[in-house]
Enzyme design. Structure first.
Site, PDB file in Angstrom:
ATOM      1  CE1 TYR A  18      -4.285   0.653  -0.349  1.00  0.00           C
ATOM      2  CE2 TYR A  18      -4.419  -1.385   0.911  1.00  0.00           C
ATOM      3  CZ  TYR A  18      -5.010  -0.445   0.088  1.00  0.00           C
ATOM      4  OH  TYR A  18      -6.310  -0.587  -0.285  1.00  0.00           O
ATOM      5  CD  GLU A  30      -4.652   5.016   0.815  1.00  0.00           C
ATOM      6  OE1 GLU A  30      -4.632   5.752   1.796  1.00  0.00           O
ATOM      7  OE2 GLU A  30      -5.601   4.282   0.528  1.00  0.00           O
ATOM      8  CG  ASP A  32      -8.007  10.435 -23.923  1.00  0.00           C
ATOM      9  OD1 ASP A  32      -6.987   9.711 -23.977  1.00  0.00           O
ATOM     10  OD2 ASP A  32      -9.117  10.013 -23.556  1.00  0.00           O
ATOM     11  CB  THR A  50      -4.291   3.551 -21.914  1.00  0.00           C
ATOM     12  OG1 THR A  50      -4.259   3.809 -23.305  1.00  0.00           O
ATOM     13  CG2 THR A  50      -5.697   3.665 -21.394  1.00  0.00           C
ATOM     14  CE  LYS A  76      -6.322   2.267 -25.967  1.00  0.00           C
ATOM     15  NZ  LYS A  76      -6.562   2.910 -24.663  1.00  0.00           N
ATOM     16  NE  ARG A 114      -5.677  -4.366 -19.789  1.00  0.00           N
ATOM     17  CZ  ARG A 114      -6.194  -3.859 -20.898  1.00  0.00           C
ATOM     18  NH1 ARG A 114      -7.061  -2.867 -20.841  1.00  0.00           N
ATOM     19  NH2 ARG A 114      -5.882  -4.351 -22.078  1.00  0.00           N
TER      20      ARG A 114
END
Ligand code: DSN
Length: 433
Positions: free
Chosen positions: A69, A71, A215, A241, A244, A250
């Site tokens: 974790y 954060e 984008d 992303t 691609k 991902r």
């Protein structure tokens, strides 16, 4: 890094449980993982948004970094024990800034859609007006679709492409910007085969005082490989992303001007996400290093060449390339001449071992669930090493599948040829003994 790490190659001991453990513990899921690998190996992967990552990226995704974790941001975490994952994120941020010449990078978004949620949050409030490309003309769900948060919470006004040349109508974009005074203008699309004039969009943004958001999910890998012009010098913020053409894990990423760094970071965490997926952040860092190599630049150039060849070959097969062809990794093909809809073509190609997607063409007379087109991309086949000769073969296989893929024995014959072609360009081949 200690001597111990440098001397010892990374083995299963370091990066986590191996695949054999999965097979022993959960053969049911392991069988699916294997059959998906077989599907990726044996078929033609022409979905324009997919690719094959390197084994190094896959290893990062399956590593023990997944257990942590973290954060917050490096040096400012809400949990202890982040000293190792901090290094990964710092390296990744630096690589992103270097590769794209960006002033700020955030590698934490879990996906492209969540990166976009952060962009809206950083620059707008619910109810604000945003100008973005219409989904039926190639935009994305998060660019204002009524079924998406963007269309529900924001007043999204859409621009599109001209009917005569199927290219972005910058006059319409400017007129709409002057009329609606949007807080933010989004450029970027999921099914637009041409280049976007970022300089022109910047001028329009400046004229109306809008934030320029790009984008770049589809084409950022081509930018990384210097195969097409970059939006980074022009845009306030660029989201994308990483899986691609960029060939990473991902996930999502955001680049921004330094003036927007704090707003973006706050919007990602705590605004939109909790803990980042540190294994994915490591995968992104690895992909960014790969993208900085001459080999990747040659790959990016080849992706475009292959796509242009494939689009031309499909035209030779009697179909029509939307906007007259492609300058990127994807082509949008109007298949009305075949007498078959996009939906049926998608199914028939699927029966024949060819994975692509039905896609609306601009001003499509069919519904979005049916469509008159298909979208093809060359990111994955180029990673496999295919070239112009294979593109010609693929175009002929697509044409035959569209015509005959509903006939079981003909589909089987096409699939056998697809298998044969793919076996010459193996995906994740076993290491030589
Ligand atoms: N689903 C992606 C694509 O295929 O273009 C966009 O999010």
């Amino acid at each position: 890094m200690s001597d111990r790490h440098l001397k010892h190659p990374i083995t299963q001991e370091y990066y986590g449980p191996d695949f054999t453990a999965m097979q022993n513990q959960d053969p049911e899921i392991a069988a699916v993982v294997i059959s998906e690998l077989e599907r990726q190996r044996n078929g033609l992967q022409l979905i324009a948004s997919e690719n094959f990552t390197s084994p190094a990226v896959l290893a990062a995704m399956g590593s023990t970094l997944s257990n942590k974790y973290a954060e917050g941001y490096p040096g400012k975490r809400y949990y202890g024990g982040c000293e190792e994952v901090d290094k990964v994120e710092e390296i990744g941020n630096e690589r992103a800034k270097q590769l794209f010449g960006a002033e700020h990078a955030n590698l934490q978004p879990h996906s492209g859609a969540s990166a976009n949620v952060a962009v809206y949050q950083a620059f707008t409030k619910p109810g604000d007006t945003v100008l973005a490309m219409s989904l039926p003309h190639g935009g994305h769900l998060t660019h204002g679709s009524k079924v998406n948060f963007s269309g529900k919470w924001f007043n999204v006004v859409s621009y599109g492409v001209r009917q005569d040349n199927e290219l972005i109508d910058y006059d319409q974009l400017r007129d709409l910007a002057i009329e609606h005074k949007p807080k933010m203008i989004c450029s970027g699309a999921t099914a637009y085969p041409s280049l976007i004039d970022f300089e022109k969009v910047r001028q329009i943004c400046d004229e109306v005082g809008a934030i320029m958001w790009v984008d770049a999910a589809h084409f950022i890998g081509l930018v990384a490989g210097k195969a097409i012009p970059s939006p980074v010098p022009y845009a306030d913020v660029v989201s994308f992303t990483t899986h691609k053409v960029l060939r990473g894990p991902r996930g999502g990423m955001i680049l921004a001007k330094a003036a927007h760094a704090a707003a973006i970071d706050k919007a990602v965490f705590p605004g939109m996400q909790g803990g980042p997926i540190m294994s994915a952040v490591a995968g992104k860092a690895i992909a960014l290093k790969e993208c900085a190599t001459p080999g990747y630049q040659a790959y990016a150039k080849k992706v475009v060449e292959n796509c242009q060849a494939l689009a031309n070959d499909l035209v030779d097969e009697g179909m029509r390339a939307v906007s007259g062809g492609t300058q990127t990794h994807l082509a949008l093909i109007d298949i009305r001449s075949t007498g078959v809809t996009g939906k049926v073509a998608d199914e028939r190609c699927g029966n024949s071992g060819i994975t692509l997607n039905k896609n609306a063409i601009p001003y499509d007379p069919e519904t979005p669930a049916v469509t008159s087109g298909i979208r093809v991309g060359t990111a994955a086949t180029t990673t496999q090493g295919m070239g112009a000769a294979e593109m010609k073969k693929i175009a002929s296989l697509i044409a035959r599948a569209i015509k005959d893929g509903d006939d079981e024995s003909k589909a089987k014959a096409i699939k056998a040829e697809v298998n044969q072609l793919c076996s010459a360009f193996p995906v994740y081949p076993a290491p030589a003994k």
